[in-house]
Each structure stands twice: as C-alpha cells, then as structure tokens.
Design an enzyme around this catalytic site. Sequence first.
Site, mmCIF file in Angstrom:
data_model
loop_
_atom_site.group_PDB
_atom_site.id
_atom_site.type_symbol
_atom_site.label_atom_id
_atom_site.label_comp_id
_atom_site.label_asym_id
_atom_site.label_seq_id
_atom_site.Cartn_x
_atom_site.Cartn_y
_atom_site.Cartn_z
ATOM 1 N N GLU A 31 0.840 -1.193 0.000
ATOM 2 C CA GLU A 31 0.000 0.000 0.000
ATOM 3 C C GLU A 31 0.877 1.245 0.000
ATOM 4 O O GLU A 31 1.537 1.550 0.998
ATOM 5 C CB GLU A 31 -0.930 0.019 1.206
ATOM 6 C CG GLU A 31 -1.839 1.232 1.286
ATOM 7 C CD GLU A 31 -2.643 1.441 0.015
ATOM 8 O OE1 GLU A 31 -2.259 2.332 -0.790
ATOM 9 O OE2 GLU A 31 -3.630 0.718 -0.178
ATOM 10 N N PHE A 35 -4.275 3.423 3.980
ATOM 11 C CA PHE A 35 -5.018 2.198 4.253
ATOM 12 C C PHE A 35 -6.520 2.517 4.237
ATOM 13 O O PHE A 35 -6.950 3.538 4.761
ATOM 14 C CB PHE A 35 -4.627 1.625 5.615
ATOM 15 C CG PHE A 35 -3.591 0.543 5.537
ATOM 16 C CD1 PHE A 35 -3.877 -0.750 5.928
ATOM 17 C CD2 PHE A 35 -2.317 0.824 5.048
ATOM 18 C CE1 PHE A 35 -2.912 -1.754 5.850
ATOM 19 C CE2 PHE A 35 -1.354 -0.161 4.968
ATOM 20 C CZ PHE A 35 -1.651 -1.466 5.367
ATOM 21 N N GLY A 36 -7.281 1.623 3.654
ATOM 22 C CA GLY A 36 -8.730 1.834 3.569
ATOM 23 C C GLY A 36 -9.181 2.260 2.202
ATOM 24 O O GLY A 36 -10.382 2.239 1.904
ATOM 25 N N GLY A 37 -8.243 2.689 1.348
ATOM 26 C CA GLY A 37 -8.588 3.003 -0.032
ATOM 27 C C GLY A 37 -9.410 4.266 -0.204
ATOM 28 O O GLY A 37 -9.562 5.087 0.699
ATOM 29 N N THR A 38 -9.967 4.391 -1.410
ATOM 30 C CA THR A 38 -10.704 5.593 -1.800
ATOM 31 C C THR A 38 -11.923 5.823 -0.920
ATOM 32 O O THR A 38 -12.157 6.936 -0.443
ATOM 33 C CB THR A 38 -11.140 5.480 -3.275
ATOM 34 O OG1 THR A 38 -9.974 5.396 -4.102
ATOM 35 C CG2 THR A 38 -11.954 6.691 -3.695
ATOM 36 N N CYS A 39 -12.720 4.790 -0.724
ATOM 37 C CA CYS A 39 -13.999 4.947 -0.023
ATOM 38 C C CYS A 39 -13.815 5.578 1.355
ATOM 39 O O CYS A 39 -14.485 6.550 1.694
ATOM 40 C CB CYS A 39 -14.694 3.598 0.095
ATOM 41 S SG CYS A 39 -16.230 3.654 1.042
ATOM 42 N N HIS A 469 -48.244 2.902 5.688
ATOM 43 C CA HIS A 469 -48.904 4.159 5.323
ATOM 44 C C HIS A 469 -48.760 5.133 6.481
ATOM 45 O O HIS A 469 -48.971 4.757 7.638
ATOM 46 C CB HIS A 469 -50.387 3.922 5.037
ATOM 47 C CG HIS A 469 -51.131 5.178 4.736
ATOM 48 N ND1 HIS A 469 -51.050 5.826 3.523
ATOM 49 C CD2 HIS A 469 -51.949 5.929 5.514
ATOM 50 C CE1 HIS A 469 -51.800 6.915 3.554
ATOM 51 N NE2 HIS A 469 -52.364 7.003 4.766
#
Length: 488
Positions: A31, A35-39, A469
């Site tokens: 990496e 850590f954890g990437g884009t998201c 409803h």
Amino acid sequence: MADFDVLIIGTGSGNSIVNHRFDGLRVAIAEEWHFGGTCLNVGCIPTKMFVRAADVAEDAKTAQAVDVEARYEGVEWDRLRERIFGRIDAIEADGRDYRTHRQDNVTVFAEHVAFTGPGSFATASGERFTAERVVIAAGSTPRDPQIAGIDGARIDSDGYPVHTSDSIMRLPSPPRSLIILGSGYIAMEFAHIFAGLGTEVTVVVRGPRLLGDLDEDVSAAFTKIFADSHSVRFGLEAERVEVGGPGGVSVALSPTGRVADATAQSLQADALLIATGRVPNTAALDAQAAGIDVREDGRIAVDAYQRVLAGGEPLPGAFALGDVSSPFQLKHVANHEARVVKHNLLADIAAGRPGAAPVGDLEEVNHHAVPAAVFTRPQVASVGETEAALRERGARCVAHTQPYSSTAYGWALNDETSFVKVLADPATRLILGAQIVGPEASIIIQPLIQAMAFGQRADDVAQHQYWIHPALTEVIENALLGLDFDAD
C-alpha cells in the site's frame, strides 16, 4: 519457494480478504497510499458526511416551502472537517498499525509495488520478492485532465488551487467560489456540498445534460431541477487554465459542438475542481511484465471467477477486484468481488498448486441488479437497465412513472418534481430496471433491488406485502401497481 504465499496489492476492499484463515500463511500487503482506499479516505464516507451538512443547510434555505421561517448562517468548517477526518484518519492509522505491527505473518510494503514477471515483484525502493499468489486490488485515481496551463504534478498539493476529490475536502477553508469540471456523480455531489455550504459554484459540462449515463428521463429531470438552482454552463470544455492572481484560477472555455448556443467564455474562481471521472491504477503496475491482459479502458481483464487473464486464459494464482478490474466503480461491488476472491483464493490454496482449484469449487461473481446512488439534491438512485438500453437491444418492456406527489408523504414534502420510474418484462413481470429522483432515493429503491436480486415479480412485490402508510415507500408500491402489462 516463493518469499510470500499471498500478496495483496491495495488496502481498500482487498484488505478485507486477509483474516484468521490466512494465519498460517506468509502474507504481504502493498500500500503506497492510505489504508482503507478511496472509499474511506476520499470517497464514499467523507463525502456523505459533508453531504449531510449540506442537506441541513439546504433544508434551512428552503424551509419556506413548508411554511417554516429558517435561515442558513454559515458553516463551522474547521469543526466539520475535524469531526469527519478525525474519525477517518484514526481508522486509517489503526488499520495500518494492525497489519504492520500486530500480525506476525503479515509484511507491509508501504510503497509502490509492480510486476517484474508472473509471480515476481519489485518495490519502488528496489526491493525484489516473489509471491505464489496475488490479489490485485489497486483501485483507481482521478483522471488527469491534460488541460493546458495545469501543472499535473501540483494538482492536490498545498497552495495550488486545482483539486480533485483527493484534496478538496481537506481545504483549510471552503473557497468563496469554485469551478467544477464534470457532470457525473462526483461533480454533482461536490456541487451540492459546496453550494449548500455557501460557496459560489459553477459547473461546466461538455454535453447538454447532467448525469448523462442514467435513464434519459431521469437525466433530463435532474438536469432541469439542478440547473434551475445552480449555475451550470452546458456544451463547454476547459481549453486553458491560468493559475495565480487575485482570482485564484481563470478557465478559458470553448464550445464542444454538442449544445447549439454554447459560446466561448472565461470564468474566474478561487479554486478549480477536476471531477471528470476516475481511471484504473493499472499502468504503474507493469502488468505487461506478467503478460496480463488489459482492456481498452485500462481495466485488468478477469473472468467470471475474478481470475486475472493472460493471453485470454487464467493466470495461475492471480485474482483482481474493485476499480482496477471491475466495470462498476462502486464500493459495494468491490466488497462483493472481494468476498468472491477470498473464497476462490482459499480454494486455490487448498488445491495446492496455483490455478489447480476445480471450477466447481469456485464462486462466480454476481453483477446482476447492481444499484447506485448519487447523494446530491435531489438524490438519484438506479438499478438495472435503462429504457433506452432495453429498447436498443430489442427487449420488450413496460414502463411506469409515479410522482412522489401522488402519495401522502409526497404531500408532506410539498414535492412536485420527484418521481419513481420502473421498467418490467411484460411476459415474466420481472423488474428490469428502476430509477428514482427525489428525497431518500438511495433508501426507498431497496425493495426494487431486492425484487430484482431474488427474481420477485413486480405485481407480487406490490400486492403480497404490507406497505407502511403513509411512508414514502408507498411511491414504490404505486409505481409497481401502475405497470400495465397488457399495454406492450
């Protein structure tokens, strides 16, 4: 013997693969970024936390629509940013520390790693090693705009007013004015965030519509709603950018030829956001050194089992997932693919020799009924095919559009623009696609996703369960009841 049994390249969804079942194996994780990437770091999670703040601000601005006197008086940007990234950065740091210091069988390469051959690799610092099996989960990065006047090496750097989604949320203060290039979900979400929080936002679009990849009715409706309350310049593209001076950036725009009355013009703002899409992180992997097949759009080629292809055949022991290989740049898809890869990787390990696992022991990826949502104002959600795509391939379908205003909760919202569009097969009565424009679209679409995933007929879903409803989900019930299967 290889130096490692398994190498994972990337720590977004790929990081979820290594669990207790890998305790007896020598695992390497590469990496070079967070850590954890884009998201986690620059995508889904922080943007939605900003979106929530923008939603509250917009509610205050539009409260008169429901006869409430309220006003928006500004954002405490420092506190908002700290609340968001104080949480996210701690998660990133803990994930890095766990893999680096708390797992004896895991080695972390905190730098770029590339192929030097099938099963052999080199780090950016020159260290070489081998791995018997590899999972490529390297993700994607914002597209380089290649616009004259922009120093590509300085994008997202401190003090440089040209940003991507990687840096725009960490600015020390929100810009007074912002130009956004793009018309997709990233552009729309950031336009909502910054305009909602008080920035003067101008969106520049190459074509005549926003969210142009969606159903034509949905895109057209969203474009009108959004353009009525935001500054949008259609049919233009950035020809040149000048950085510096009191305005921050100046962008020279030229017509694309896709909108008849678009004319050349220039815009000035404090900052520029490039939101023209993302590209797979394939090029820097030197995939060709391993003979890996790469598709025309830059994605690594995989088969139905997420096995990497080389010369059209599975490369033994190699798997890929997420943005680097998937046709869907969506976190929930990457997570699903990671679960498939984990199963198939463990099956491959159990088989002994890389690539020896029988196909019968492997799981196929499921890309049916993949949903997506755009968290802007109004929200947009979709699943399945569009009406145009169905017609183009000659598929029979019936369509029905149901306005929010036809339901009691729509009355409560005083909403006259939102709607649900449902498409179904007149022969099987199965749902083929759905799109929603309006409040909570990302939530109320779920019954339609479930129906598609489990092969439930539209009329069964509508009639054979209770619908609360007067909840907003009644618009889904009414949309399904509105399908005329005898009209096709």
